[in-house]
Design an enzyme around this catalytic site. Sequence first.
Site, PDB file in Angstrom:
ATOM      1  N   LYS A  42     -10.020  -6.504  -2.833  1.00 24.65           N
ATOM      2  CA  LYS A  42      -9.005  -7.332  -2.184  1.00 24.65           C
ATOM      3  C   LYS A  42      -8.218  -6.526  -1.159  1.00 24.65           C
ATOM      4  O   LYS A  42      -7.967  -6.975  -0.038  1.00 24.65           O
ATOM      5  CB  LYS A  42      -8.089  -7.921  -3.251  1.00 24.65           C
ATOM      6  CG  LYS A  42      -6.917  -8.734  -2.746  1.00 24.65           C
ATOM      7  CD  LYS A  42      -5.616  -7.949  -2.731  1.00 24.65           C
ATOM      8  CE  LYS A  42      -5.190  -7.523  -4.117  1.00 24.65           C
ATOM      9  NZ  LYS A  42      -3.912  -6.765  -4.108  1.00 24.65           N
TER      10      LYS A  42
ATOM     11  N   SER B 126       0.367  -5.848  -4.277  1.00 21.15           N
ATOM     12  CA  SER B 126      -0.296  -5.363  -3.057  1.00 21.15           C
ATOM     13  C   SER B 126      -0.905  -6.565  -2.356  1.00 21.15           C
ATOM     14  O   SER B 126      -1.920  -7.100  -2.804  1.00 21.15           O
ATOM     15  CB  SER B 126      -1.385  -4.345  -3.401  1.00 21.15           C
ATOM     16  OG  SER B 126      -0.826  -3.208  -4.009  1.00 21.15           O
TER      17      SER B 126
ATOM     18  N   LYS C 123       0.611   0.597   1.869  1.00 18.67           N
ATOM     19  CA  LYS C 123      -0.275   0.475   0.704  1.00 18.67           C
ATOM     20  C   LYS C 123      -1.718   0.250   1.146  1.00 18.67           C
ATOM     21  O   LYS C 123      -2.659   0.806   0.556  1.00 18.67           O
ATOM     22  CB  LYS C 123       0.186  -0.665  -0.206  1.00 18.67           C
ATOM     23  CG  LYS C 123      -0.718  -0.890  -1.429  1.00 18.67           C
ATOM     24  CD  LYS C 123      -0.839   0.359  -2.291  1.00 18.67           C
ATOM     25  CE  LYS C 123      -1.878   0.198  -3.400  1.00 18.67           C
ATOM     26  NZ  LYS C 123      -1.495  -0.712  -4.465  1.00 18.67           N
TER      27      LYS C 123
END
Length: 297
Positions: free
Chosen positions: A235, A92, A167
Amino acid sequence: MKIGFIGLGIMGAPMAQNLMNAGHEMIVRTRSKVPEALQGATVCKTNAEVARAAEVVILMLPDTPDVEQVLFGEDGVASGLSKGKLVIDMSSISPIDTKRFAAKINELGCDYLDAPVSGGEVGAKAASLTIMVGGPEAAFERAKPLFEKMGKNITLVGANGDGQTTKVANQIIVALNIAAVGEALVFASKAGADPAKVRQALMGGFAASRILEVHGERMIKRTFDPGFRIALHQKDLSLALAGARSMGVSLPQTASAAQLMQSCAAHGWDQLDHSALVKALEQMAAHAVMPDGEQAR
C-alpha cells in the site's frame, strides 16, 4: 489527558497501552476485541462518541479510505468534535488526501497533525518509534508529550501532509534495502557460502544496516511472522508510485520492489512480514537462502 484512540491493531494497541501506562485516560474504539492490557479503557460504540469524550483523538488505521470513513463517515470523528480539540492521524496514508482531511478538520475549529510512524511492532511495544509529523507548530508542541510516550525520534517536518510524505520516503528506502539484502543473501547462499556467516561479515563493513541486521536474520531464520505485513508495505509503495506519477517523477527501483511484493501477494504471502519479500527472489532463483523449517548452521 483524555485521549481517544481508534484502531487497536498490531501497532495501535501497544501505542495506546504506553499512553495509558503514562497515566492518561484512554477512550477507545476498535473493530476487534479490546486487548487485555487496555481493559481499563472506556470503550465507545461510535467514532463520534470517542471525539465527544476526548481532548485528543488519535487514529492508527490501515489505509486512506479507513481514515476518511472514521473521520467523516456516519457517526464519524468530525461529527463529535468541538472547537479546540486535536486530531492526530498516525496511520500511513496519502499525503494529498491528508491535506484535504486537515482542511476539513480545521474548518471545525480543531487542529490536525499527520504523524505516521516507523519501527514496527517492536518499536510500538518499546515506545521507540520514529514519528514524522506534519502540521502547525503549536499543535505539535501540544502533542509532543504524547509522542514522547510512544517514540524516540520525533520530528516536525513541516505542514500538514509533510509527515505522510516523509513516511512514504521512509518506505521507499526500507523496501529497496530489503530487496538488496534479499538479493545478496540469495546470491551468497546459491554460491555455497553460509548466509549467516556472510551476514555476520557484512555487519562489520559499509554494507551494514538495520535492515541487514534485523531482516537479514529473519530471512536466514525463516521467521516471517508479521512485524509489518507485505500487504501494508505494498500500500505504501502504491502511494509512492501514485505520487511520483502525479509529479512526473520516475522511481524505477521503487517500482521493482513493488513488483516483488506483488509476486509475494500472488503466492499468498502478503500477510507475512515484509522481510518475506526474499521469497519472491528465491522463487526466481529456484533457491532459498535457507530452507523453511531449518536454522542457520
